[in-house]
Enzyme design. Structure first.
Site, short mmCIF file in Angstrom:
data_model
loop_
_atom_site.label_atom_id
_atom_site.label_comp_id
_atom_site.label_asym_id
_atom_site.label_seq_id
_atom_site.Cartn_x
_atom_site.Cartn_y
_atom_site.Cartn_z
N THR A 1 34.38 8.37 29.35
CA THR A 1 35.05 7.62 28.29
C THR A 1 34.81 6.11 28.39
O THR A 1 34.37 5.60 29.42
CB THR A 1 36.58 7.87 28.33
OG1 THR A 1 37.10 7.37 29.56
CG2 THR A 1 36.90 9.34 28.18
N ASP A 2 35.14 5.45 27.30
CA ASP A 2 35.12 3.98 27.29
C ASP A 2 36.50 3.48 27.71
O ASP A 2 37.36 4.27 28.12
CB ASP A 2 34.71 3.47 25.91
CG ASP A 2 35.66 3.88 24.80
OD1 ASP A 2 36.80 4.30 25.08
OD2 ASP A 2 35.26 3.78 23.62
N ALA A 3 36.73 2.19 27.59
CA ALA A 3 37.99 1.60 28.05
C ALA A 3 39.21 2.13 27.28
O ALA A 3 40.33 2.08 27.78
CB ALA A 3 37.93 0.08 27.92
#
Length: 153
Positions: free
Chosen positions: A29-31
């Protein structure tokens, strides 16, 4: 690990469709906890490799026996909804084309009944010596023809 346990981690076939389960981990995932777009390609690749393994082949034994590799030639992704951190998702793969030196797949990344990403991907069989298109080995053609599913959803 028993053989059946090993096969279970490779997913399963439902008719001609291969179903490969995944969990979205933090690393995917991203942030914001949303799966980073390039990871959908990695999920699809992992599912195709598992499908190949369940069919009795590995990328390594194909390369060693036939001196060929199966490489991505063309790919389109239709992003419909995001997968999120800790989602349980599946990659549903089906063979949609078997050509002289090519294979086509439709792969759907699903969360339950929701289509998250639909991928249409075409692979080319190529010589490892010359890196040119080469006819699919007969045993691969036979097994992928047995999985061919040209029905539309």
């Amino acid at each position: 690990m028993a053989q059946n346990d090993h096969d279970a981690i490779l997913g399963r076939f439902e008719g001609k469709r291969h179903i490969y389960p995944l969990i979205v981990y933090y690393e995917n995932t991203d942030a914001g906890g949303v799966v980073y777009h390039a990871n959908y390609l990695a999920f699809a690749e992992r599912a195709r490799s598992a499908m190949l393994n369940l069919l009795g082949f590995t990328n390594r034994n194909i390369a060693e026996r036939h001196k060929v590799a199966i490489a991505v030639r063309q790919c389109t992704l239709d992003f419909r909804r995001p997968a999120l951190l800790e989602d349980r998702i599946t990659v549903e793969s089906r063979v949609i084309k078997v050509g002289g030196a090519s294979l086509g797949f439709e792969q759907k990344i699903m969360r339950g009944d929701d289509e998250l990403v639909v991928i249409e991907i075409y692979l080319a069989c190529m010589s490892l010596e010359e890196f040119r298109a080469q006819r699919l080995p007969d045993e691969l053609r036979t097994v992928f023809n047995s999985c061919l599913d040209v029905t539309k959803d």
